[in-house]
Design a protein around this motif. Structure first.
Motif, short mmCIF file in Angstrom:
data_model
loop_
_atom_site.label_atom_id
_atom_site.label_comp_id
_atom_site.label_asym_id
_atom_site.label_seq_id
_atom_site.Cartn_x
_atom_site.Cartn_y
_atom_site.Cartn_z
N VAL A 137 -34.48 -24.75 -31.57
CA VAL A 137 -34.28 -23.37 -31.16
C VAL A 137 -32.86 -22.93 -31.49
CG1 VAL A 137 -35.99 -23.50 -29.32
CG2 VAL A 137 -33.61 -23.94 -28.79
N ILE A 138 -32.66 -21.64 -31.58
CA ILE A 138 -31.35 -21.07 -31.83
C ILE A 138 -30.99 -20.16 -30.67
CG2 ILE A 138 -29.97 -19.62 -33.36
CD1 ILE A 138 -31.83 -20.53 -35.66
N LEU A 139 -29.84 -20.43 -30.05
CA LEU A 139 -29.27 -19.53 -29.05
C LEU A 139 -28.19 -18.74 -29.77
CD1 LEU A 139 -28.80 -21.91 -25.97
CD2 LEU A 139 -30.84 -20.68 -26.69
N GLU A 140 -28.42 -17.46 -29.93
CA GLU A 140 -27.46 -16.64 -30.67
C GLU A 140 -26.23 -16.35 -29.82
OE1 GLU A 140 -29.35 -13.29 -32.56
OE2 GLU A 140 -30.91 -14.56 -33.43
N LYS A 141 -25.30 -15.57 -30.35
CA LYS A 141 -24.02 -15.31 -29.69
C LYS A 141 -24.19 -14.59 -28.36
CE LYS A 141 -21.32 -15.17 -33.89
NZ LYS A 141 -20.38 -14.43 -34.73
N LYS A 142 -23.29 -14.92 -27.43
CA LYS A 142 -23.19 -14.26 -26.12
C LYS A 142 -24.48 -14.35 -25.31
CE LYS A 142 -19.54 -11.18 -27.57
NZ LYS A 142 -19.09 -9.80 -27.75
N VAL A 143 -25.06 -15.53 -25.28
CA VAL A 143 -26.27 -15.77 -24.50
C VAL A 143 -25.89 -16.46 -23.20
CG1 VAL A 143 -28.36 -17.20 -24.43
CG2 VAL A 143 -27.87 -15.82 -26.44
N ASN A 144 -26.55 -16.09 -22.11
CA ASN A 144 -26.40 -16.76 -20.83
C ASN A 144 -27.73 -17.39 -20.46
OD1 ASN A 144 -23.65 -16.01 -20.06
ND2 ASN A 144 -24.46 -13.93 -19.99
N ILE A 145 -27.69 -18.69 -20.19
CA ILE A 145 -28.88 -19.41 -19.76
C ILE A 145 -28.71 -19.66 -18.26
CG2 ILE A 145 -30.31 -21.46 -20.06
CD1 ILE A 145 -30.14 -19.70 -22.57
N GLY A 146 -29.62 -19.15 -17.46
CA GLY A 146 -29.51 -19.28 -16.01
C GLY A 146 -29.83 -20.68 -15.51
N ALA A 147 -29.50 -20.91 -14.26
CA ALA A 147 -29.75 -22.21 -13.63
C ALA A 147 -31.24 -22.54 -13.66
CB ALA A 147 -29.26 -22.19 -12.19
N ASN A 148 -31.54 -23.80 -13.96
CA ASN A 148 -32.90 -24.34 -13.97
C ASN A 148 -33.82 -23.72 -15.02
OD1 ASN A 148 -32.51 -26.22 -11.80
ND2 ASN A 148 -32.48 -24.44 -10.45
N ALA A 149 -33.28 -22.96 -15.96
CA ALA A 149 -34.12 -22.37 -17.01
C ALA A 149 -34.53 -23.46 -18.00
CB ALA A 149 -33.37 -21.26 -17.73
N ILE A 150 -35.71 -23.29 -18.55
CA ILE A 150 -36.20 -24.16 -19.62
C ILE A 150 -36.39 -23.29 -20.85
CG2 ILE A 150 -38.04 -25.68 -20.40
CD1 ILE A 150 -38.58 -26.28 -17.41
N VAL A 151 -35.65 -23.62 -21.92
CA VAL A 151 -35.67 -22.80 -23.13
C VAL A 151 -36.29 -23.61 -24.26
CG1 VAL A 151 -34.26 -21.52 -24.78
CG2 VAL A 151 -33.60 -21.59 -22.37
N THR A 152 -37.39 -23.09 -24.80
CA THR A 152 -38.06 -23.73 -25.94
C THR A 152 -38.29 -22.74 -27.08
OG1 THR A 152 -40.23 -23.33 -24.95
CG2 THR A 152 -39.20 -25.48 -24.51
N LYS A 153 -37.74 -21.54 -26.94
CA LYS A 153 -37.87 -20.50 -27.97
C LYS A 153 -36.49 -19.93 -28.25
CE LYS A 153 -42.44 -19.21 -26.36
NZ LYS A 153 -43.25 -18.20 -25.68
N ASP A 154 -36.32 -19.33 -29.42
CA ASP A 154 -35.06 -18.70 -29.78
C ASP A 154 -34.68 -17.63 -28.77
OD1 ASP A 154 -35.11 -20.29 -32.03
OD2 ASP A 154 -35.41 -18.63 -33.44
N VAL A 155 -33.35 -17.46 -28.59
CA VAL A 155 -32.85 -16.44 -27.68
C VAL A 155 -31.92 -15.52 -28.48
CG1 VAL A 155 -31.57 -15.97 -25.57
CG2 VAL A 155 -32.97 -18.04 -25.73
N PRO A 156 -32.24 -14.21 -28.53
CA PRO A 156 -31.42 -13.29 -29.32
C PRO A 156 -30.04 -13.07 -28.68
CG PRO A 156 -33.14 -12.09 -28.17
CD PRO A 156 -33.38 -13.55 -27.92
#
Length: 173
Positions: A137-156
């Motif tokens: 996956v790609i986390l683009e610029k200025k992304v915030n991932i919250g507590a306990n989040a599960i990320v399996t897809k790109d985040v714009p």
């Protein structure tokens, strides 16, 4: 050594003082990773593994020496962090305790002519407590991932992930 300097300055900015950085364990975590990564790059793998092991034993943080992490790494309350072997972090990232960045059962993806299997994280990203970012996956610029989040897809860019792949940005606030 430029990365160590950027790590130092980023932590100093977070702490509010350059003098306080030397009292922060997280500076030494980043320093041990930088040494481990350097030794890996010059093919002194046994010595590289020694610094990796020091991070694991002393600080309960597992950052694989093969990970590519540009300067500006700030680790806050770092216990339990795992960063996998193929993770790419392009600088200025804050990572909180319990974060896992790694693969997802061998899933691969082709971008720009090369394959990757673990996250690519762009600049100015904050990854919250116990968040998990898995797979190609790609986390683009200025992304915030919250507590306990599960990320399996790109985040714009300029988005916040608040739970399992639930992305908030200006369009859906």
């Amino acid at each position: 050594m430029m990365s160590v300097s950027r790590d130092f300055n980023a932590l100093a900015e977070h702490c509010g003082s350059k003098l306080k950085v030397f009292a922060k364990i997280m500076f030494y975590v980043a320093l041990f990773f930088r040494i481990s990564h350097f030794l890996y790059k010059i093919k002194l793998v046994p010595f590289s593994r020694l610094f990796w092991l020091l991070n694991r034993v002393l600080f309960s943080i597992d950052i694989d020496p093969r990970a590519v992490i540009k300067g500006g790494l700030v680790i806050l309350h770092g216990a339990g962090i795992v960063i996998g072997k193929s993770v790419i972090i392009n600088g200025n990232v804050k990572i909180y305790q319990g974060v896992t960045l790694g693969g997802n059962n061998g899933k691969k993806r082709k971008v720009g002519g090369s394959f990757f299997s673990q996250p690519i994280i762009e600049e100015n990203v904050v990854i919250g407590i116990n968040a998990v970012v898995l797979g190609p996956v790609i986390l683009e610029k200025k992304v915030n991932i919250g507590a306990n989040a599960i990320v399996t897809k790109d985040v714009p860019a300029n988005s916040t992930v608040v739970s399992n792949n639930k992305i908030l940005n200006k369009n859906n606030l």
